[in-house]
Scaffold this motif. Structure first.
Motif, short mmCIF file in Angstrom:
data_model
loop_
_atom_site.label_atom_id
_atom_site.label_comp_id
_atom_site.label_asym_id
_atom_site.label_seq_id
_atom_site.Cartn_x
_atom_site.Cartn_y
_atom_site.Cartn_z
N MET A 7 79.51 100.20 20.46
CA MET A 7 79.29 101.47 21.13
C MET A 7 78.21 101.26 22.19
N CYS A 8 78.56 101.43 23.46
CA CYS A 8 77.63 101.24 24.56
C CYS A 8 77.35 102.56 25.25
N SER A 9 76.15 102.67 25.79
CA SER A 9 75.74 103.88 26.49
C SER A 9 75.53 103.59 27.96
N GLN A 10 75.38 104.64 28.75
CA GLN A 10 75.13 104.47 30.18
C GLN A 10 73.81 103.75 30.39
N GLY A 11 73.81 102.75 31.25
CA GLY A 11 72.62 101.95 31.48
C GLY A 11 71.77 102.48 32.62
N ALA A 12 70.92 101.61 33.13
CA ALA A 12 70.03 101.96 34.22
C ALA A 12 69.99 100.81 35.21
N THR A 13 69.54 101.10 36.44
CA THR A 13 69.48 100.12 37.51
C THR A 13 68.05 100.00 38.02
N THR A 14 67.63 98.78 38.30
CA THR A 14 66.33 98.55 38.94
C THR A 14 66.52 97.51 40.03
N GLU A 15 65.62 97.49 41.00
CA GLU A 15 65.70 96.60 42.15
C GLU A 15 64.67 95.49 42.02
N VAL A 16 65.13 94.25 42.06
CA VAL A 16 64.21 93.11 42.08
C VAL A 16 63.78 92.88 43.52
N VAL A 17 62.49 93.01 43.81
CA VAL A 17 61.98 92.93 45.19
C VAL A 17 61.00 91.77 45.30
N ALA A 18 60.77 91.34 46.56
CA ALA A 18 59.83 90.26 46.83
C ALA A 18 58.41 90.80 46.78
N PRO A 19 57.44 89.94 46.53
CA PRO A 19 56.04 90.38 46.56
C PRO A 19 55.66 90.87 47.94
N ALA A 20 54.70 91.78 48.04
CA ALA A 20 54.21 92.28 49.32
C ALA A 20 53.55 91.13 50.08
N PRO A 21 53.70 91.07 51.44
CA PRO A 21 53.08 89.98 52.21
C PRO A 21 51.56 90.06 52.15
N GLU A 22 50.92 88.90 52.16
CA GLU A 22 49.46 88.88 52.16
C GLU A 22 48.93 89.37 53.50
N PRO A 23 47.79 90.07 53.53
CA PRO A 23 47.23 90.55 54.80
C PRO A 23 46.85 89.39 55.71
N ALA A 24 46.97 89.61 57.07
CA ALA A 24 46.65 88.55 58.04
C ALA A 24 45.16 88.24 57.98
N PRO A 25 44.77 86.94 58.04
CA PRO A 25 43.34 86.59 58.03
C PRO A 25 42.67 87.03 59.33
N SER A 26 41.41 87.41 59.26
CA SER A 26 40.65 87.87 60.43
C SER A 26 39.66 86.80 60.83
N ALA A 27 39.74 86.31 62.16
CA ALA A 27 38.84 85.28 62.68
C ALA A 27 37.82 85.91 63.62
N THR A 28 36.55 85.59 63.47
CA THR A 28 35.46 86.13 64.31
C THR A 28 34.83 84.99 65.08
N SER A 29 34.65 85.18 66.41
CA SER A 29 34.04 84.15 67.24
C SER A 29 32.97 84.76 68.12
N THR A 30 32.03 83.95 68.60
CA THR A 30 30.93 84.40 69.45
C THR A 30 31.24 84.04 70.89
N PRO A 31 31.06 84.99 71.83
CA PRO A 31 31.34 84.67 73.24
C PRO A 31 30.50 83.50 73.69
N SER A 32 31.12 82.63 74.51
CA SER A 32 30.43 81.46 75.04
C SER A 32 30.17 81.64 76.53
N ALA A 33 29.53 80.65 77.13
CA ALA A 33 29.20 80.73 78.56
C ALA A 33 30.43 80.73 79.41
N THR A 34 31.58 80.31 78.86
CA THR A 34 32.81 80.26 79.66
C THR A 34 33.56 81.56 79.66
N SER A 35 33.05 82.59 78.93
CA SER A 35 33.76 83.86 78.86
C SER A 35 33.82 84.52 80.22
#
Length: 453
Positions: free
Chosen positions: A314-342
């Motif tokens: 005897m089987c009953s109505q089942g359920a559905t779920t979605e297998v999803v990929a992990p959320a992307p990692e946030p982009a790294p933030s780079a900080t630099s100091t202006p040089s004399a060539t700016s």
């Protein structure tokens, strides 16, 4: 003289007999006492159950044979049980018991087909109905096979017509008028269902939780029971115990099934009459799982044999779920100091200088692909300096001034990679026919699956 005396004596003997005959003929008060009192009249009261459990244990009830007479008599009970077509062997059981019998006795049922129904008939041995009547106990069941040999084909119900007749033991002691009773008994079944299944689960992520509910709305007790949840073979299923700890439920696979079955209560479990029990379940998928929809199927098996998932199903109505990929990692933030060539704001782009148009206001290189593109700030602020080593890579001729922001490099949506992979990985249970019964918070609908034995 002697002749006269004989005549007088004969006359004296004849007068009382004539007087008695005349009195009886005239309806006088003189009556004869009967040699024995007649039994009856009889009556029949059947307290049949309203419902019994499909493939469950027998349900006990009582039939009362009333006897208003002053002496007992021997009788028999005859039974006729009608149901739909397609019943398997050992589909029904009937037993009886009274005070004069030390144990339950089986009613031998004979099966025949009449038009659009299957008819079972049988009767008891001699029963004694004393003055005042007697109670006869009965047990009616729909076992759908023998222990550990449940029938996988056919069915009984959804109701039974149960008829009882009281008859005399011998032709010279008939029950007049005949006594008959008819009851309609519903056949219901045990079921399991799922409630609160999340819409998605992350591949390689934390498990998701939900409830698996086993319901027995019948007065039948269930034994040799398998409460099973079918999932993809790569899934991990756990059940929470009474102490709060989680236990992994082993995956059981057979060649005939695409999915794996998990016995939530172990094999040969049980369910009491009119009971409901809830199991907290959680499920997880490995990181390399295919992305897309996956189905969870709950089924109950009764009287399984050595082969898993083979029995009354005897089987009953089942359920559905979605297998999803992990959320992307946030982009790294780079900080630099202006040089004399700016290059001052608003001047033509010097060799190797660029401006960022990152809409999020981040500074540095694009985190999505690491490209070194034009990086002008849309607000006209100070440009971000490049590393000095990049100055030598500038073109010999100065590039025309272009204050329009360059197109920002955007992170690639990992979900786009799943296009075409969202196929339905249903994994239907092989050989199963579905019958949905009932409704509730989790929409528990009973499905009786027919298997090929």
């Amino acid at each position: 003289m002697r002749k006269t005396n004989r005549a007088l004596t004969r006359a004296r003997r004849l007068v009382p007999a004539l007087a008695l005959t005349a009195a009886l003929a005239a309806g006088g008060a003189v009556t004869a006492t009967p040699a024995s009192a007649a039994p009856g009249p009889y009556s029949l009261t059947v307290n049949a159950p309203a419902v019994i459990g499909f493939a469950g244990g027998p349900v006990e009830f009582t039939e009362h044979i009333g006897n208003a007479g002053d002496q007992g008599n021997a009788v028999v009970l005859e039974f006729v049980i009608e149901t739909g077509l397609g019943t398997p062997p050992d589909a029904l059981s009937l037993e009886y018991y009274d005070e004069s019998i030390p144990d339950w006795r089986t009613v031998d049922l004979t099966e025949r087909v009449e038009d659009d129904r299957t008819v079972y008939s049988g009767g008891t041995d001699k029963l004694y109905a004393p003055a005042g009547g007697a109670d006869i106990k009965l047990r009616l069941g729909v076992p759908m096979g023998k222990p550990h040999d449940g029938a996988g084909n056919g069915g009984v119900g959804p109701e039974l017509t149960f008829r009882t007749a009281v008859k005399g033991w011998w032709l010279d002691s008939p029950v007049e008028p005949p006594l008959n009773d008819t009851h309609v008994i519903k056949v219901d079944g045990i079921s399991n269902g799922l409630s609160g299944v999340p819409a998605s689960v992350v591949a390689g992520g934390a498990p998701v939780e939900f409830d698996a509910v086993l319901k027995n709305p019948t007065p039948s007790a269930y034994t040799n029971l398998g409460n099973v949840l079918f999932t993809d073979r790569i899934a991990t299923v756990e059940v929470r115990g009474a102490d709060g700890t989680w236990t992994t439920v082993p995956a059981v696979t057979v060649p005939a099934e695409e999915q794996a079955g998990h016995y939530l209560d172990g094999r040969d479990s049980s369910a009491a009459p009119n009971s409901s029990q809830t199991r907290r379940v959680r499920i997880s998928y490995p990181a390399d799982s295919p992305l897309g929809r996956t189905e969870l199927h709950p089924c109950v098996f009764v009287n399984e044999g050595e082969t898993p998932f083979r029995g009354t199903t005897m089987c009953s109505q089942g359920a559905t779920t979605e297998v999803v990929a992990p959320a992307p990692e946030p982009a790294p933030s780079a900080t630099s100091t202006p040089s004399a060539t700016s290059t001052p704001s608003g001047s033509s782009g010097s060799s190797g200088s660029s401006r960022s148009n990152d809409s999020q206001g981040s500074h540095g290189w694009s985190g999505s692909n690491g490209s070194h593109g034009s990086e002008s700030k849309p607000d006209g602020g100070a440009p971000v300096a490049r590393p000095a080593g990049d100055v030598t890579k500038a073109p010999a001729a100065p590039a025309p001034v272009d204050n329009a922001p360059a197109a920002a490099a955007r992170p690639v949506d990992p979900n786009l990679a799943s296009t075409g992979a969202d196929s339905d990985r249903t994994g239907l249970i092989a050989g199963a026919g579905a019958l949905l019964v009932g409704a509730g918070a989790g929409t528990f609908a009973l499905v009786r699956r027919r298997r090929t034995s």
